[in-house]
Enzyme design. Structure first.
Site, PDB file in Angstrom:
ATOM      1  CB  SER A  13     -21.074  16.002  12.170  1.00  0.00           C
ATOM      2  OG  SER A  13     -21.928  17.162  12.008  1.00  0.00           O
ATOM      3  CG  ASP A  82     -21.677  19.157   2.700  1.00  0.00           C
ATOM      4  OD1 ASP A  82     -20.692  19.959   1.615  1.00  0.00           O
ATOM      5  OD2 ASP A  82     -21.530  19.200   3.628  1.00  0.00           O
ATOM      6  CB  THR A 125     -10.811  28.273   5.170  1.00  0.00           C
ATOM      7  OG1 THR A 125     -11.442  27.485   4.417  1.00  0.00           O
ATOM      8  CG2 THR A 125      -9.847  29.435   4.277  1.00  0.00           C
ATOM      9  NE  ARG A 130     -16.323  29.103   3.559  1.00  0.00           N
ATOM     10  CZ  ARG A 130     -16.596  28.032   5.159  1.00  0.00           C
ATOM     11  NH1 ARG A 130     -15.266  27.714   5.134  1.00  0.00           N
ATOM     12  NH2 ARG A 130     -17.829  27.759   4.609  1.00  0.00           N
ATOM     13  CG  ASN A 149     -16.400  18.749  15.130  1.00  0.00           C
ATOM     14  OD1 ASN A 149     -15.729  20.204  15.728  1.00  0.00           O
ATOM     15  ND2 ASN A 149     -16.941  17.987  15.548  1.00  0.00           N
ATOM     16  CB  THR A 152     -12.111  20.043  15.620  1.00  0.00           C
ATOM     17  OG1 THR A 152     -12.546  19.145  15.970  1.00  0.00           O
ATOM     18  CG2 THR A 152     -10.519  19.630  14.921  1.00  0.00           C
ATOM     19  NE  ARG A 153     -13.805  22.473   9.658  1.00  0.00           N
ATOM     20  CZ  ARG A 153     -13.362  22.975   7.765  1.00  0.00           C
ATOM     21  NH1 ARG A 153     -12.885  23.549   7.497  1.00  0.00           N
ATOM     22  NH2 ARG A 153     -13.795  21.275   7.344  1.00  0.00           N
ATOM     23  CB  CYS A 241     -19.355  20.692  -3.803  1.00  0.00           C
ATOM     24  SG  CYS A 241     -20.580  19.509  -4.174  1.00  0.00           S
TER      25      CYS A 241
HETATM   26  N1  LIG Z   1     -18.452  20.998   3.924  1.00  0.00           N
HETATM   27  C1  LIG Z   1     -19.402  21.044   5.657  1.00  0.00           C
HETATM   28  C2  LIG Z   1     -19.846  21.834   6.064  1.00  0.00           C
HETATM   29  N2  LIG Z   1     -21.262  21.869   4.776  1.00  0.00           N
HETATM   30  C3  LIG Z   1     -22.192  22.892   4.904  1.00  0.00           C
HETATM   31  C4  LIG Z   1     -21.398  23.767   6.290  1.00  0.00           C
HETATM   32  C5  LIG Z   1     -22.727  24.674   6.551  1.00  0.00           C
HETATM   33  C6  LIG Z   1     -23.067  24.900   6.823  1.00  0.00           C
HETATM   34  C7  LIG Z   1     -24.681  25.168   5.259  1.00  0.00           C
HETATM   35  O1  LIG Z   1     -24.400  25.494   4.152  1.00  0.00           O
HETATM   36  O2  LIG Z   1     -25.918  24.506   5.854  1.00  0.00           O
HETATM   37  C8  LIG Z   1     -20.382  23.321   6.296  1.00  0.00           C
HETATM   38  C9  LIG Z   1     -19.104  23.921   6.990  1.00  0.00           C
HETATM   39  C10 LIG Z   1     -18.479  25.240   6.786  1.00  0.00           C
HETATM   40  O3  LIG Z   1     -18.617  25.504   5.664  1.00  0.00           O
HETATM   41  O4  LIG Z   1     -18.243  26.034   7.691  1.00  0.00           O
END
Ligand SMILES: NCc1[nH]cc(CCC(=O)O)c1CC(=O)O
Length: 320
Positions: A13, A82, A125, A130, A149, A152-153, A241
């Protein structure tokens, strides 16, 4: 010491390759070691299936871990939020890179701030964390899960599918989309995901103290303490997570301060706590104890029931 460049495994990505290149450049600048990116396609990157059917964000992490264990790559860069809190056998986080802005950001139609969203606006979301915290602030809003990604969103706003999306400020910064940000949520409005904005450099445990010892050159002690405290909350709650758990720790004035919240998915109930400890020589242990003790206090006030109810009721795809 080999002369070949080190192989850094990364998802394909735009955000993953951008953040991995940043880490690669820092390793080279600080150690003189050449680094080349190895693009790894994860199952989560190629399928449109919802994350819940895929087993959550672990699908993004697991392919990189397979390559580490097979020797296909020397080290990997993950978004730390993640990474499952459970340790991975044979692997270690050799470095936690200095944190980018950990806050969540709103990208809304017509440049609107969160409080300016018209009643009943649709917010995109898939993160229970959130949704829960924003629903507590604005019960009138509708939330719809979205995947893909950042680009896209964001496109779903112009396409009229949603009125706004919520994404991590750090992720938007890494893909050059900060101009789309119309509001940023401080901890008083929304606590970020544990580890949000931080990057983890993972490698074989056997190599971390040996030929990859140079990776410590990009480790940042304060960030490591902060994310250790945050993720200890998640671990003690036995929450994944994608649970409705927010946590934010910051080091300042010689103390490590931790704020945590568990919020019911509809925003109607919450358990919130805050505590700080002095930062000393045993920072890692102090950070872990801080998170676990705070979580145990929250469990005593029903936080585990909120987490369990959310896990049972989660019918929508959930990723944070
Ligand atoms: N699961 C998706 C993900 N994993 C980490 C990030 C953001 C960047 C980070 O926390 O380093 C994101 C996208 C989001 O939450 O907008």
């Amino acid at each position: 010491m080999t002369d070949r460049p080190a192989k850094l495994g990364t998802r394909r990505s735009p955000m993953a390759t951008s953040q991995s290149q940043t880490v690669a450049d820092a390793v080279t600048a600080r150690t003189g070691t050449g680094v080349e990116l190895e693009l790894i396609t994860s199952y989560g990157d190629v399928t449109q299936a919802q994350l819940t059917q895929l087993g959550g964000t672990g699908v993004f992490v697991n392919r990189l871990r397979e390559e580490l264990l097979s020797g296909g790559i020397d080290f990997a860069v993950h978004s730390l939020k993640d990474l499952p809190t459970a340790p991975a056998e044979g692997l270690t986080v050799a470095a936690v890179v200095e944190r980018d802005d950990p806050r969540d950001a709103l990208c809304a139609r017509d440049g609107r701030a969160f409080e300016e969203l018209p009643p009943g606006s649709v917010v995109g979301t898939g993160s229970p964390r959130r949704v829960a915290q924003l629903a507590a602030l604005r019960p009138d809003l509708s939330f719809v899960p979205i995947r893909g990604n950042a680009g896209t969103r964001l496109g779903k706003i112009a396409q009229g599918e949603v009125d706004a999306v919520v994404l991590a400020y750090a992720g938007l910064a890494r893909v050059g989309r900060l101009d789309d940000v119309t509001d940023v949520f401080g901890p008083e409005r929304m606590l970020p995901a544990p580890g949000q904005g931080a990057l983890a450099v993972e490698c074989l445990a056997s190599r971390a103290g040996d030929d990859l010892a140079y990776l410590t050159a990009v480790d940042h002690a304060a960030t490591r303490a902060e994310v250790t405290a945050e993720r200890s909350v998640l671990a003690e709650l036995e929450a994944g997570c994608a649970a409705p758990v927010g946590a934010y720790a910051d080091v300042g004035d010689g103390r490590l301060r931790l704020r945590a919240a568990v919020v019911a998915p509809d925003g109607t109930g919450a358990v919130r706590r805050e505590r700080s400890v002095p930062v000393g020589a045993d920072t890692a242990e102090a950070a872990s104890s801080l998170g676990r003790e705070l979580a145990r206090e929250m469990i005593g006030d029903g936080a585990d029931r909120i987490v369990a109810d959310a896990a049972r009721d989660s019918t929508t795809p959930s990723e944070d």
